[in-house]
Design an enzyme around this catalytic site. Structure first.
Site, PDB file in Angstrom:
ATOM      1  N   HIS A 190       2.926   1.088   5.210  1.00 61.01           N
ATOM      2  CA  HIS A 190       1.560   0.573   5.459  1.00 61.01           C
ATOM      3  C   HIS A 190       0.645   1.783   5.578  1.00 61.01           C
ATOM      4  O   HIS A 190       0.654   2.488   6.589  1.00 61.01           O
ATOM      5  CB  HIS A 190       1.499  -0.253   6.749  1.00 61.01           C
ATOM      6  CG  HIS A 190       0.120  -0.763   7.051  1.00 61.01           C
ATOM      7  ND1 HIS A 190      -0.123  -2.052   7.463  1.00 61.01           N
ATOM      8  CD2 HIS A 190      -1.102  -0.177   6.995  1.00 61.01           C
ATOM      9  CE1 HIS A 190      -1.417  -2.230   7.653  1.00 61.01           C
ATOM     10  NE2 HIS A 190      -2.043  -1.091   7.381  1.00 61.01           N
ATOM     11  N   HIS A 234      -3.381   3.596   4.002  1.00 60.08           N
ATOM     12  CA  HIS A 234      -4.651   3.369   3.301  1.00 60.08           C
ATOM     13  C   HIS A 234      -5.015   4.609   2.503  1.00 60.08           C
ATOM     14  O   HIS A 234      -5.184   5.690   3.082  1.00 60.08           O
ATOM     15  CB  HIS A 234      -5.762   3.064   4.312  1.00 60.08           C
ATOM     16  CG  HIS A 234      -5.507   1.827   5.112  1.00 60.08           C
ATOM     17  ND1 HIS A 234      -5.991   0.580   4.763  1.00 60.08           N
ATOM     18  CD2 HIS A 234      -4.772   1.633   6.242  1.00 60.08           C
ATOM     19  CE1 HIS A 234      -5.585  -0.315   5.650  1.00 60.08           C
ATOM     20  NE2 HIS A 234      -4.842   0.294   6.557  1.00 60.08           N
ATOM     21  N   ARG A 263      -7.628   4.277   0.164  1.00 60.09           N
ATOM     22  CA  ARG A 263      -9.045   4.058  -0.193  1.00 60.09           C
ATOM     23  C   ARG A 263      -9.287   4.082  -1.698  1.00 60.09           C
ATOM     24  O   ARG A 263      -8.390   3.859  -2.489  1.00 60.09           O
ATOM     25  CB  ARG A 263      -9.946   5.074   0.517  1.00 60.09           C
ATOM     26  CG  ARG A 263      -9.713   5.224   2.014  1.00 60.09           C
ATOM     27  CD  ARG A 263      -9.915   3.942   2.768  1.00 60.09           C
ATOM     28  NE  ARG A 263      -9.952   4.154   4.217  1.00 60.09           N
ATOM     29  CZ  ARG A 263      -9.719   3.202   5.097  1.00 60.09           C
ATOM     30  NH1 ARG A 263      -9.412   1.983   4.728  1.00 60.09           N
ATOM     31  NH2 ARG A 263      -9.791   3.451   6.394  1.00 60.09           N
ATOM     32  N   LYS A 298      -1.137  -9.491   1.265  1.00 59.40           N
ATOM     33  CA  LYS A 298      -1.611  -9.076   2.579  1.00 59.40           C
ATOM     34  C   LYS A 298      -2.533 -10.105   3.203  1.00 59.40           C
ATOM     35  O   LYS A 298      -3.526 -10.521   2.604  1.00 59.40           O
ATOM     36  CB  LYS A 298      -2.359  -7.746   2.435  1.00 59.40           C
ATOM     37  CG  LYS A 298      -3.060  -7.274   3.696  1.00 59.40           C
ATOM     38  CD  LYS A 298      -2.082  -6.838   4.776  1.00 59.40           C
ATOM     39  CE  LYS A 298      -2.794  -6.545   6.084  1.00 59.40           C
ATOM     40  NZ  LYS A 298      -2.428  -5.287   6.689  1.00 59.40           N
ATOM     41  N   HIS A 325      -1.452  -8.797   9.174  1.00 62.42           N
ATOM     42  CA  HIS A 325      -2.211  -8.198  10.283  1.00 62.42           C
ATOM     43  C   HIS A 325      -2.290  -9.303  11.338  1.00 62.42           C
ATOM     44  O   HIS A 325      -3.095 -10.217  11.223  1.00 62.42           O
ATOM     45  CB  HIS A 325      -3.601  -7.759   9.807  1.00 62.42           C
ATOM     46  CG  HIS A 325      -4.414  -7.106  10.890  1.00 62.42           C
ATOM     47  ND1 HIS A 325      -4.895  -5.814  10.795  1.00 62.42           N
ATOM     48  CD2 HIS A 325      -4.819  -7.561  12.105  1.00 62.42           C
ATOM     49  CE1 HIS A 325      -5.556  -5.515  11.902  1.00 62.42           C
ATOM     50  NE2 HIS A 325      -5.529  -6.560  12.709  1.00 62.42           N
ATOM     51  N   HIS A 348       2.051  -3.136  11.957  1.00 64.59           N
ATOM     52  CA  HIS A 348       1.471  -2.389  13.087  1.00 64.59           C
ATOM     53  C   HIS A 348       1.452  -3.201  14.377  1.00 64.59           C
ATOM     54  O   HIS A 348       0.391  -3.409  14.986  1.00 64.59           O
ATOM     55  CB  HIS A 348       0.085  -1.842  12.742  1.00 64.59           C
ATOM     56  CG  HIS A 348      -0.857  -2.801  12.068  1.00 64.59           C
ATOM     57  ND1 HIS A 348      -1.133  -4.050  12.564  1.00 64.59           N
ATOM     58  CD2 HIS A 348      -1.583  -2.692  10.931  1.00 64.59           C
ATOM     59  CE1 HIS A 348      -1.994  -4.648  11.776  1.00 64.59           C
ATOM     60  NE2 HIS A 348      -2.273  -3.840  10.769  1.00 64.59           N
ATOM     61  N   ASP A 408      -0.118   3.083   9.124  1.00 62.16           N
ATOM     62  CA  ASP A 408      -1.494   2.577   9.160  1.00 62.16           C
ATOM     63  C   ASP A 408      -2.483   3.737   9.153  1.00 62.16           C
ATOM     64  O   ASP A 408      -3.582   3.627   9.708  1.00 62.16           O
ATOM     65  CB  ASP A 408      -1.727   1.660  10.372  1.00 62.16           C
ATOM     66  CG  ASP A 408      -2.949   0.766  10.170  1.00 62.16           C
ATOM     67  OD1 ASP A 408      -3.513   0.765   9.056  1.00 62.16           O
ATOM     68  OD2 ASP A 408      -3.339   0.086  11.131  1.00 62.16           O
ATOM     69  N   ALA A 452     -15.747   3.042  13.621  1.00 60.28           N
ATOM     70  CA  ALA A 452     -14.874   2.530  12.573  1.00 60.28           C
ATOM     71  C   ALA A 452     -13.435   2.510  13.092  1.00 60.28           C
ATOM     72  O   ALA A 452     -13.002   3.442  13.774  1.00 60.28           O
ATOM     73  CB  ALA A 452     -14.973   3.413  11.336  1.00 60.28           C
TER      74      ALA A 452
HETATM   75  C1  NCD Z   1      -7.639  -0.071   8.863  1.00 60.11           C
HETATM   76  C2  NCD Z   1      -8.621   0.589   7.896  1.00 60.11           C
HETATM   77  O1  NCD Z   1      -9.384   1.467   8.328  1.00 60.11           O
HETATM   78  O2  NCD Z   1      -8.618   0.249   6.704  1.00 60.11           O
HETATM   79  N1  NCD Z   1      -8.065   0.177  10.204  1.00 60.11           N
HETATM   80  C3  NCD Z   1      -7.307   0.083  11.322  1.00 60.11           C
HETATM   81  O3  NCD Z   1      -7.884   0.170  12.412  1.00 60.11           O
HETATM   82  N2  NCD Z   1      -6.008  -0.055  11.290  1.00 60.11           N
HETATM   83  C4  NCD Z   1      -7.507  -1.525   8.553  1.00 60.11           C
HETATM   84  C5  NCD Z   1      -6.318  -2.179   9.196  1.00 60.11           C
HETATM   85  O4  NCD Z   1      -5.187  -1.965   8.772  1.00 60.11           O
HETATM   86  O5  NCD Z   1      -6.495  -2.924  10.186  1.00 60.11           O
HETATM   87 ZN    ZN Z   2      -3.954  -0.832   7.997  1.00 61.16          ZN
END
Ligand code: NCD
Ligand code: ZN
Length: 364
Positions: A12, A14, A16, A106, A144, A187, A260, A274
């Site tokens: 898991h 990201h 982007r 997802k 999630h 997570h 994550d 964020a």
């Molecule tokens: C993730 C993100 O920034 O894309 N943020 C997070 O707090 N984990 C999104 C997610 O997996 O919830």
């Molecule tokens: Zn995530």
């Protein structure tokens, strides 16, 4: 002390979109990562199976190609799940499974986290033909697990929170309606979720992040360490103890690494923060620190076995691909994590944001 382990998989993360992708992928390659499940909450989301990217969405095919061009061709495995939106149909699931492009979907709680506004409420999905098709074709559901649209004390309070609500109210219904659905509870952060996963059938597993094994709400709130702000939010000591117990149980096969890691070039703003912790470049070191804090002696054969299962073996076994035959090494030595410069701006890794040194270092 040196640890030599099979290269690991981040199930898991990201990466982007846009020019910073290559920096994020490289940070993963630099930490001995052999492959990743790259989340579809991009802008726009990954909401189709095949074909060219369009203004309202990537396809799994087009986003995977973009990732490979950004360096992910070096991974042994790259899984891009399909973002479950109002547009997702059972036909897409069947077509995706047949083409081999679709391995996972997802679930995002609508408006529950970064770029989750395209999500469909779980209640609309349970019992529906999308989940039925996933069940039939063995497509993994990545969840999630937070109940959406809760506010104030319903969202989080001492006795319950959006995650405990989801695992007590929604998950039992989901399992009852779709007994064969392969599920990854992503997570997880609470004792409630950890115990749910332990008690669920073998085809229900979970990922746990380094931050949820290391920290509690106190660490976030004392000094408002906003680099630790991610969703689901870090919880209480008893929750952390349950997560640590789950990953350090001899022979466990259900819990595996999913960092994550979620880079944000802007974290705190005048109107909020964020959600997402960036752990590119430092995740195995943080996981090792967490195992040690949980009382595991990584110099012992048993300790190394526990760590290897969590980091390198259980994830591939759950998703049904081979563990890596390549290795990476970490040594017990202090190291500092540094700002990641990207074409989109600098990103602060979690240890730097928390003001801590790592006690493990990658050997290159
Ligand atoms: C993730 C993100 O920034 O894309 N943020 C997070 O707090 N984990 C999104 C997610 O997996 O919830
Ligand atoms: Zn995530």
């Amino acid at each position: 002390m040196t640890l030599t382990l099979p290269k690991w998989f981040d199930l898991h993360t990201h990466f982007r979109q846009g020019p910073a992708m290559a920096s994020y992928v490289q940070a993963h390659l630099d930490m001995g990562c052999a492959g990743a499940l790259a989340m579809p909450n991009t802008q726009p989301p990954v909401s189709r199976i095949s074909g060219a990217a369009e203004s309202d969405g990537w396809s799994i095919e087009s986003y995977s190609a973009e990732l490979r061009a950004a360096g992910a061709h070096a991974f042994e495995q790259l899984i891009v799940p399909l973002y479950l939106t109002r547009q997702t149909t059972a036909f897409m699931i069947r077509e995706g499974a047949a083409s081999g492009l679709l391995r996972a979907c997802k679930y995002y709680p609508p408006h529950g986290t970064t770029n989750s506004e395209h999500g469909m409420p779980m209640d609309n999905l349970i019992g529906g033909e999308v989940f039925r098709a996933m069940e039939e074709y063995g497509i993994v559901l990545c969840i999630h697990g937070e109940q959406h649209a809760l506010s104030g004390p319903d969202y989080i309070d001492a006795q319950q929170n959006a995650e405990t609500r989801f695992y007590t109210e929604r998950m039992p219904r989901l399992l009852a309606a779709h007994p064969k659905l392969r599920i990854v509870c992503e997570h997880i952060t609470t004792r409630t979720a950890a115990e749910f996963v332990v008690g669920a059938p073998e085809h229900v597993g979970a990922t746990i992040t380094p931050q949820h094994l290391l920290y509690t709400l106190g660490h976030l709130i004392q000094g408002l360490k906003y680099h630790l702000y991610c969703l689901p939010i870090v919880k209480f000591q008893d929750d952390r103890a349950a997560l640590r117990a789950a990953v350090t149980k001899a022979g466990q096969s259900k819990f595996f690494a999913g960092t994550d890691s979620a880079p944000h070039t802007t974290k705190a703003t005048a109107c909020g923060c964020a959600a997402g912790c960036f752990t590119g470049g430092c995740a195995p070191q943080l996981y090792a620190m967490a195992f040690e804090e949980a009382g595991v002696d990584l110099a012992s054969a048993d300790g190394e076995d526990l760590f290897e299962r969590f980091l390198s073996l259980n994830g591939p076994a759950f998703y049904g691909f081979p563990a890596s035959t390549q290795q990476f090494q970490m040594e017990k030595a202090a190291s500092k994590s540094v700002l990641l410069e990207t074409p989109a701006g600098p990103v602060t890794p979690l240890p730097l944001g928390m003001g801590i040194e790592l006690t493990w270092r990658m050997v290159r």
